[in-house]
Scaffold this motif. Sequence first.
Motif, PDB file in Angstrom:
ATOM      1  N   ARG A   1      -6.349   7.291 -14.260  1.00  0.00           N
ATOM      2  CA  ARG A   1      -7.289   7.434 -13.214  1.00  0.00           C
ATOM      3  C   ARG A   1      -6.541   7.826 -11.759  1.00  0.00           C
ATOM      4  O   ARG A   1      -5.457   7.553 -11.853  1.00  0.00           O
ATOM      5  N   ASN A   2      -7.305   8.331 -10.801  1.00  0.00           N
ATOM      6  CA  ASN A   2      -6.632   8.686  -9.717  1.00  0.00           C
ATOM      7  C   ASN A   2      -6.121   7.433  -9.137  1.00  0.00           C
ATOM      8  O   ASN A   2      -6.845   6.303  -9.256  1.00  0.00           O
ATOM      9  N   GLY A   3      -4.917   7.552  -8.351  1.00  0.00           N
ATOM     10  CA  GLY A   3      -4.377   6.368  -7.599  1.00  0.00           C
ATOM     11  C   GLY A   3      -3.686   5.214  -8.358  1.00  0.00           C
ATOM     12  O   GLY A   3      -3.270   4.233  -7.680  1.00  0.00           O
ATOM     13  N   VAL A   4      -3.521   5.663  -9.588  1.00  0.00           N
ATOM     14  CA  VAL A   4      -2.714   4.424 -10.392  1.00  0.00           C
ATOM     15  C   VAL A   4      -1.153   4.624 -10.259  1.00  0.00           C
ATOM     16  O   VAL A   4      -0.284   3.805 -10.531  1.00  0.00           O
ATOM     17  N   GLY A   5      -0.651   5.631  -9.662  1.00  0.00           N
ATOM     18  CA  GLY A   5       0.852   5.932  -9.667  1.00  0.00           C
ATOM     19  C   GLY A   5       1.346   6.735 -10.455  1.00  0.00           C
ATOM     20  O   GLY A   5       2.725   6.922 -10.560  1.00  0.00           O
ATOM     21  N   ARG A   6       0.612   7.890 -11.102  1.00  0.00           N
ATOM     22  CA  ARG A   6       1.275   9.024 -11.961  1.00  0.00           C
ATOM     23  C   ARG A   6       2.221   9.808 -10.936  1.00  0.00           C
ATOM     24  O   ARG A   6       3.187  10.132 -11.359  1.00  0.00           O
ATOM     25  N   SER A   7       1.627  10.241  -9.813  1.00  0.00           N
ATOM     26  CA  SER A   7       2.290  11.332  -9.134  1.00  0.00           C
ATOM     27  C   SER A   7       3.769  10.434  -8.473  1.00  0.00           C
ATOM     28  O   SER A   7       4.680  11.049  -8.524  1.00  0.00           O
ATOM     29  N   THR A   8       3.503   9.312  -8.025  1.00  0.00           N
ATOM     30  CA  THR A   8       4.480   8.471  -7.607  1.00  0.00           C
ATOM     31  C   THR A   8       5.586   8.487  -8.650  1.00  0.00           C
ATOM     32  O   THR A   8       6.991   8.295  -8.333  1.00  0.00           O
TER      33      THR A   8
ATOM     34  N   TYR B   1       5.784   2.369  -1.149  1.00  0.00           N
ATOM     35  CA  TYR B   1       5.399   3.329   0.052  1.00  0.00           C
ATOM     36  C   TYR B   1       5.356   2.262   1.095  1.00  0.00           C
ATOM     37  O   TYR B   1       4.426   1.730   1.453  1.00  0.00           O
TER      38      TYR B   1
ATOM     39  N   ILE C   1       4.010   0.163  -5.408  1.00  0.00           N
ATOM     40  CA  ILE C   1       3.408   1.124  -6.169  1.00  0.00           C
ATOM     41  C   ILE C   1       3.687   1.047  -7.475  1.00  0.00           C
ATOM     42  O   ILE C   1       2.874   1.022  -8.363  1.00  0.00           O
TER      43      ILE C   1
HETATM   44  N1  ADP Z   1       2.467   9.041   0.922  1.00  0.00           N
HETATM   45  C1  ADP Z   1       1.911   7.995   0.732  1.00  0.00           C
HETATM   46  N2  ADP Z   1       1.885   6.863   1.657  1.00  0.00           N
HETATM   47  C2  ADP Z   1       1.381   5.795   1.219  1.00  0.00           C
HETATM   48  N3  ADP Z   1       0.569   5.655   0.089  1.00  0.00           N
HETATM   49  C3  ADP Z   1       0.559   6.484  -0.937  1.00  0.00           C
HETATM   50  C4  ADP Z   1       1.144   7.760  -0.526  1.00  0.00           C
HETATM   51  N4  ADP Z   1       1.005   8.587  -1.495  1.00  0.00           N
HETATM   52  C5  ADP Z   1       0.365   7.753  -2.610  1.00  0.00           C
HETATM   53  N5  ADP Z   1       0.020   6.530  -2.061  1.00  0.00           N
HETATM   54  C6  ADP Z   1      -0.633   5.409  -2.729  1.00  0.00           C
HETATM   55  O1  ADP Z   1       0.236   5.260  -3.910  1.00  0.00           O
HETATM   56  C7  ADP Z   1      -0.841   4.869  -5.001  1.00  0.00           C
HETATM   57  C8  ADP Z   1      -0.560   6.067  -6.101  1.00  0.00           C
HETATM   58  O2  ADP Z   1      -0.801   7.079  -5.712  1.00  0.00           O
HETATM   59  P1  ADP Z   1      -0.301   8.210  -6.725  1.00  0.00           P
HETATM   60  O3  ADP Z   1       0.751   8.237  -7.493  1.00  0.00           O
HETATM   61  O4  ADP Z   1      -0.540   9.751  -5.981  1.00  0.00           O
HETATM   62  O5  ADP Z   1      -1.408   8.264  -7.865  1.00  0.00           O
HETATM   63  P2  ADP Z   1      -2.004   9.220  -8.952  1.00  0.00           P
HETATM   64  O6  ADP Z   1      -1.069  10.529  -8.952  1.00  0.00           O
HETATM   65  O7  ADP Z   1      -1.899   8.770 -10.118  1.00  0.00           O
HETATM   66  O8  ADP Z   1      -3.233   9.518  -8.236  1.00  0.00           O
HETATM   67  C9  ADP Z   1      -2.182   5.309  -4.408  1.00  0.00           C
HETATM   68  O9  ADP Z   1      -2.819   3.924  -4.164  1.00  0.00           O
HETATM   69  C10 ADP Z   1      -1.993   5.858  -3.154  1.00  0.00           C
HETATM   70  O10 ADP Z   1      -2.893   5.411  -2.209  1.00  0.00           O
END
Ligand code: ADP
Lengths: 231, 315
Positions: free
Chosen positions: A35-42, A11, A16
Amino acid sequence: MLEIKDLHAYYGKSHILQGVDLRVGNGEIVSLLGRNGVGRSTTIKAIIGDVPPEGSIRFKGEEIVGLKAHEIAHLGIGYVPENRDIFPGLTVRQNLLLGMKGTKQQGRWTMDNMFEMFPLLAERADTEGGVISGGEQQMLTICRTLMGDPDLIMIDEPTEGLAPMLVEQVSELLAEIATRGVSVLLVEQKLTIALKISQRVYVMGHGRIVFEGTPEELRANDQIRKEWLEV
Amino acid sequence: MELVVFSLLNGIVFGLLLFMMSAGLTLIFSMMGVLNFAHASFYMLGAYFAFQISQAVGFWPALVLAPLVVGVAGGLVERYGLRRVHKHGHVPELLFTFGLAFLIQEFVVLGWGRVGVPYRVPEILNFPLFTLFGTNFPAYRAFMVLISIGMFVALFAILTRTRVGLIVQASLTHPHIAATLGHNVPRVFMYVFAGGTALAGLAGVIGGNAFVTNPSMAALLGTIVFVVVIVGGLGSLTGAFIAAMVIGIVQTFSVALDVSVGSFFGLLGLDLSSNSIFYEYWTLTLTDIAPVTPYLLLVLILIFRPMGLMGKRET
Ligand SMILES: Nc1ncnc2c1ncn2[C@@H]1O[C@H](COP(=O)(O)OP(=O)(O)O)[C@@H](O)[C@H]1O
Ligand SMILES: [Mg+2]
């Protein structure tokens, strides 16, 4: 079905995903935990092409890195976004219609199927998506993606904030999806349904996979659970 | 009475024309996130193309062909211009539309000269539809109303009743999700841009001969159209409709009513003689004020309702 090697994603300047390896077999249910924020959604956004990926992602043997999101969807990957991201101004029926990629309805799922499985959605077919309950919206996002007849469906935290009875419903739906020969990549934070329905699980920590194995192996591995899962 | 009826009728005609312009502009705003400064230039192109085509084959083919040509031009501008600039952010996009407006202006001047062209109402519609209180109402104005209303019914039906319309709505509000469901959002955007500019072109075809066709017509109408979409609320079709009608009618009324501000106060029993303070202001007639009324409305809206009448986001 899906084979990911050394996947990186950014990002802006923040790195990430730092080399993710992951595999989903035919008809398999695989969970990606962490956990939250580890990059699963990414990770799943990178697979569908919503975030630009680097590395290799092969789907049904074809390299999909560099393709656009709509092209990847047409190859047969379905994506269910987190936060019950429906089209709030459109009706339930219109939301489902938008899941279809063409005008012909064919494949594994029809609108009637959806309404049979979820009579509540049938009742609210002509109600705006924005005003139905959270549980109904969650079912709607999954059903909307199923209308596109994917061969692999990636679902981001479907049980987040749902009452236990609805969590049970989601888990039954995922099992039903798999019996129709669709592979499932499930992203979850809690272990409840993931360990019950998955054949294999991955645990993610800070942009990397830190554990890969069966649900039994994860249950037995206290150290991984303490370090990467429990809060 | 005569004045009121005719101002109202003319106001509605002008309002509908404004809406035809602002409908496209506001849809394009929803997808780009910036105002398209060249929007009124497509209105101008519509009028000039219609003039040229009707010289060759008559008004009726021009009515269909000119908006199509303008729409194709708009689609090409999106595909090969805006889409590339879009990657670099909003400011370059805005600058691009500015540049485009100048480019179209120069193109028109080069092709047809600095003075206007005699683009006229077709003979067959050039008669008074009815006469009220001794004043004629031109049939062509009624024709403009018909075309506008027909257009809006079609636009509304397409957006809300067809699959394509649903895809457009979804792509405008949630482009990422629409794309992951398999919809080609960039292509949808190109069609929206083409459709919006074609609507502006159509407004030019029916407005150019009712009003004027010259190189300053774009700038003249463009600013009012901006006011309409901002007052209506950026991205809102309903808001744009209300604002277009209000501004169309108010503008027409203030041009028509030749009364001075002072005489209004006179009615209230205030005597404002030539030695009272601000005398110049009291003798201003509404006609003098007419050109500023839209901007006055704009300033008031921005102060009291920054997101516009029906808008969802801050302007
Ligand atoms: N649109 C974005 N812009 C910048 N950073 C992002 C964005 N979306 C997520 N992040 C960062 O990327 C990291 C991984 O996020 P994410 O994949 O959503 O985690 P998870 O789904 O595991 O909770 C986090 O540190 C988050 O702050
Ligand atoms: Mg997440």
